[in-house]
Design a protein around this motif. Structure first.
Motif, PDB file in Angstrom:
ATOM      1  N   MET A  33      14.679  -6.337  26.046  1.00  0.00           N
ATOM      2  CA  MET A  33      15.933  -7.208  26.273  1.00  0.00           C
ATOM      3  C   MET A  33      17.128  -6.605  26.084  1.00  0.00           C
ATOM      4  SD  MET A  33      16.383 -10.349  25.429  1.00  0.00           S
ATOM      5  CE  MET A  33      15.182 -11.339  24.657  1.00  0.00           C
ATOM      6  N   THR A  34      17.449  -5.496  25.250  1.00  0.00           N
ATOM      7  CA  THR A  34      18.522  -4.735  25.468  1.00  0.00           C
ATOM      8  C   THR A  34      18.756  -4.437  27.099  1.00  0.00           C
ATOM      9  OG1 THR A  34      18.032  -3.898  23.366  1.00  0.00           O
ATOM     10  CG2 THR A  34      20.033  -2.634  24.448  1.00  0.00           C
ATOM     11  N   GLN A  35      18.134  -3.865  27.676  1.00  0.00           N
ATOM     12  CA  GLN A  35      18.153  -3.656  29.229  1.00  0.00           C
ATOM     13  C   GLN A  35      18.600  -4.784  29.986  1.00  0.00           C
ATOM     14  OE1 GLN A  35      18.574  -1.101  30.494  1.00  0.00           O
ATOM     15  NE2 GLN A  35      16.946   0.523  29.976  1.00  0.00           N
ATOM     16  N   ALA A  36      17.949  -5.977  29.595  1.00  0.00           N
ATOM     17  CA  ALA A  36      18.397  -7.134  30.280  1.00  0.00           C
ATOM     18  C   ALA A  36      19.847  -7.647  29.928  1.00  0.00           C
ATOM     19  CB  ALA A  36      17.223  -8.146  30.204  1.00  0.00           C
ATOM     20  N   GLN A  37      20.123  -7.687  28.591  1.00  0.00           N
ATOM     21  CA  GLN A  37      21.477  -7.792  28.331  1.00  0.00           C
ATOM     22  C   GLN A  37      22.560  -6.958  28.937  1.00  0.00           C
ATOM     23  OE1 GLN A  37      20.909  -8.150  24.030  1.00  0.00           O
ATOM     24  NE2 GLN A  37      20.519 -10.268  24.344  1.00  0.00           N
ATOM     25  N   ASN A  38      22.259  -5.582  28.889  1.00  0.00           N
ATOM     26  CA  ASN A  38      23.215  -4.880  29.527  1.00  0.00           C
ATOM     27  C   ASN A  38      23.239  -5.226  30.987  1.00  0.00           C
ATOM     28  OD1 ASN A  38      23.536  -3.655  26.994  1.00  0.00           O
ATOM     29  ND2 ASN A  38      21.984  -1.810  27.506  1.00  0.00           N
ATOM     30  N   LEU A  39      22.289  -5.506  31.730  1.00  0.00           N
ATOM     31  CA  LEU A  39      22.225  -5.639  33.133  1.00  0.00           C
ATOM     32  C   LEU A  39      23.170  -6.944  33.279  1.00  0.00           C
ATOM     33  CD1 LEU A  39      18.646  -4.794  34.001  1.00  0.00           C
ATOM     34  CD2 LEU A  39      20.712  -3.736  34.970  1.00  0.00           C
ATOM     35  N   MET A  40      22.700  -7.841  32.672  1.00  0.00           N
ATOM     36  CA  MET A  40      23.689  -9.063  32.825  1.00  0.00           C
ATOM     37  C   MET A  40      25.102  -9.093  32.602  1.00  0.00           C
ATOM     38  SD  MET A  40      21.669 -11.229  34.198  1.00  0.00           S
ATOM     39  CE  MET A  40      22.873 -12.268  34.682  1.00  0.00           C
ATOM     40  N   ASN A  41      25.398  -8.021  31.753  1.00  0.00           N
ATOM     41  CA  ASN A  41      26.975  -7.668  31.407  1.00  0.00           C
ATOM     42  C   ASN A  41      27.556  -7.313  32.641  1.00  0.00           C
ATOM     43  OD1 ASN A  41      26.658  -8.990  28.988  1.00  0.00           O
ATOM     44  ND2 ASN A  41      26.314  -7.073  27.676  1.00  0.00           N
ATOM     45  N   GLU A  42      26.709  -6.706  33.453  1.00  0.00           N
ATOM     46  CA  GLU A  42      27.305  -5.829  34.533  1.00  0.00           C
ATOM     47  C   GLU A  42      27.742  -6.862  35.798  1.00  0.00           C
ATOM     48  OE1 GLU A  42      24.994  -2.856  36.114  1.00  0.00           O
ATOM     49  OE2 GLU A  42      24.480  -1.910  34.201  1.00  0.00           O
ATOM     50  N   PHE A  43      27.178  -7.891  35.450  1.00  0.00           N
ATOM     51  CA  PHE A  43      27.128  -8.927  36.844  1.00  0.00           C
ATOM     52  C   PHE A  43      28.945  -9.283  37.196  1.00  0.00           C
ATOM     53  CE2 PHE A  43      27.266 -12.989  39.245  1.00  0.00           C
ATOM     54  CZ  PHE A  43      26.859 -12.667  40.488  1.00  0.00           C
ATOM     55  N   GLY A  44      29.589  -9.497  35.963  1.00  0.00           N
ATOM     56  CA  GLY A  44      30.859 -10.168  36.222  1.00  0.00           C
ATOM     57  C   GLY A  44      31.749  -9.141  36.785  1.00  0.00           C
TER      58      GLY A  44
END
Ligand code: AMP
Ligand code: MG
Length: 482
Positions: A331-342
């Motif tokens: 979950m932490t990885q997924a959140q970090n990854l999604m934060n990179e998209f912007g």
């Protein structure tokens, strides 16, 4: 058996594989194209055919046409329709799948890449639900034109190999001719494919699908498949983020509106797919949308980056158990990854602006001012960019910005290679299609020639560069065109 005559080769001089069908049988239902009363090859993309190692002469032969229609008289293929789910306008549909499409198989192109050969409009499948499995000629010609224009503009996209008319009329708003589009992508693995695998086969099937996508699209990562770690899948997802950010930044730079960015129309390869109600916007307005079914403007021009982000969030949810040793870690990885998209998107957009303005990407403020001026003045984006490229007089509102930009000594030659003269303008596409449906392909072919040579002013008549008449865009509507 061998052929000696170049004129009429009697067998298919290529090899089609069934990688997806064999490795992911849970996601593939065998089928074939329905019979057609009177098939005719209306358009063939010979350059693409050659690139795929397909002999155009053979494709034009009776056997070639049978092949292009996915008829089981051609024992060349193990065609399948693919299963997928999808969020359509935000609503989850657990089982969509290829209701009128077939994956004929994969072919290795001349540079060694695997490409899917895929039919749209080839008849009913087990995913057709209430639909007839067919496609109308107008939308098929539209997809051929727009996808080939996108390719010529440098946007990652599915390609169009051929259009065949079937000799059959189908009922839409009126009775219209039906057609089959033969299209080519590096794969047809959608965000919705992962949603379906997750739902029906859990993490075992989802991992197999991810591994397949890694092998197909990310060879640099594929070497790590022997000893897969969570980091491998983190890197895989990050690559998808990058590719999608890059693609949607190109849409923004060119004023392209996809129109129906459901999760089943978002590919993990980053290629643009499913040209239904898509359109190029003329007057620059963030809130523009044309699709008749997009009543809320969910898929408007300015929403596209965040919608792609939303779709990718649906994808990462299916990968959670692969992203970490524990659920928390995943979950932490997924959140970090999604934060990179912007940031990835804004970086990609900066690159696109830099290219089209012929300067390097350090001029963030200049780009921001430019974007504000676009929003404020709503110019025809294509005409404006070409005006700048050719050093002509800028429209009112841009004078002082242009003076500032010119001090940076823009690279006009580079600009001329990225700012198109010709795009598939809506009024031209509509006119060309209406004539084509009356049997006159002349306008269509002229427009096709121009938009597939978008930077070459000699590729088409001057009127093909003209925006629509005032007011045209206000009532212009596009249709999904099933
Ligand atoms: P699309 O709008 O083309 O992305 O299609 C969305 C879904 O509807 C997919 O599952 C399609 O296979 C299905 N679909 C669209 N048109 C038809 C049709 N004429 N017959 C059967 N299924 C269709
Ligand atoms: Mg679709």
């Amino acid at each position: 058996m061998s052929t000696t005559s170049e004129q009429s080769p009697t067998f298919a001089p290529f090899k089609l594989e069934a990688q997806f069908a064999t490795e992911l049988p849970e996601l593939a239902v065998p089928g074939h194209g329905e019979d057609t009363p009177d098939p005719t090859l209306l358009l063939l993309n010979e350059v693409l055919a050659e690139e795929l190692g397909l002999n155009p002469t053979w494709l034009k032969s009776d056997d070639g046409i049978q092949f292009l229609l996915g008829h089981n008289s051609q024992p060349l293929t193990q065609a399948v329709s693919q299963a997928y789910a999808g969020h359509q306008f935000g609503q989850f549909v657990p089982r969509l799948g290829d209701g009128r499409a077939l994956l004929l198989g994969e072919i290795q192109d001349k540079s060694g890449h695997w490409r899917d050969i895929h039919l749209k409009g080839s008849g009913r499948t087990s995913f057709s639900r209430g639909g007839d499995g067919r496609a109308a000629l107008g939308p098929v010609l539209r997809e051929y034109l727009v996808s080939e224009a996108m390719f010529a503009l440098g946007v990652p996209t599915s390609r169009a190999l051929a259009v065949l008319t079937t000799g059959r009329k189908i009922q839409r708003e009126t009775a219209v001719p039906s057609a089959v589009l033969v299209r080519v992508s590096t794969s047809h693995i959608r965000v919705g494919s992962f949603q379906y695998s997750n739902l029906t086969g859990g993490i075992e099937l989802t991992k197999r699908l991810a591994d397949f996508a890694i092998k197909r699209h990310y060879p640099a990562l594929a070497v790590r498949l022997n000893t897969p770690t969570p980091q491998l899948y983190v890197d895989f997802f990050r690559e998808i983020l990058k590719r999608q950010a890059h693609t949607v930044a190109k849409w923004t730079r060119l004023g392209f509106i996809h129109g129906v960015l459901n999760t089943d129309n978002t590919l993990v390869s980053g290629e643009t797919i499913d040209y239904g109600p898509c359109a190029f916007m003329e007057a620059y307005r963030e809130n523009t949308f044309f699709s008749s079914i997009d009543t809320q403007g969910r898929y408007s021009f300015g929403n596209q980056p965040s919608i792609i982000g939303w779709n990718l969030a649906r994808l990462v949810e299916t990968l959670l158990p692969l992203l970490g040793e524990t659920p928390d870690e995943g979950m932490t990885q997924a959140q970090n990854l999604m934060n990179e998209f912007g940031e990835l998107y804004h970086g990609a957009l900066l690159e696109e602006f830099a290219l089209s303005l012929g300067v390097d990407n350090s001029h963030k403020e200049l780009f921001e001012t430019f974007q504000n001026l676009l929003t404020l003045n709503s110019p025809d984006l294509t005409t404006l960019m070409r005006t700048l490229t050719e050093g002509a007089t800028p429209p009112p509102g841009f004078e002082s910005w242009v003076a500032q930009w010119q001090e940076l000594n823009p690279n006009y030659e580079q600009m001329a290679q990225v700012n198109p003269v010709f795009i598939p303008r809506n009024h031209l596409v509509e006119e060309a299609l209406s004539q084509a449906l009356e049997g006159n392909m002349q306008n269509y072919l002229q427009l096709l020639r121009a938009v597939t040579h978008p930077f070459d002013r000699t590729a088409g008549s001057a009127f093909l560069t003209l925006p629509s008449a005032p007011g045209f865009e206000d009532d212009f509507r596009t249709f999904c065109g099933t």
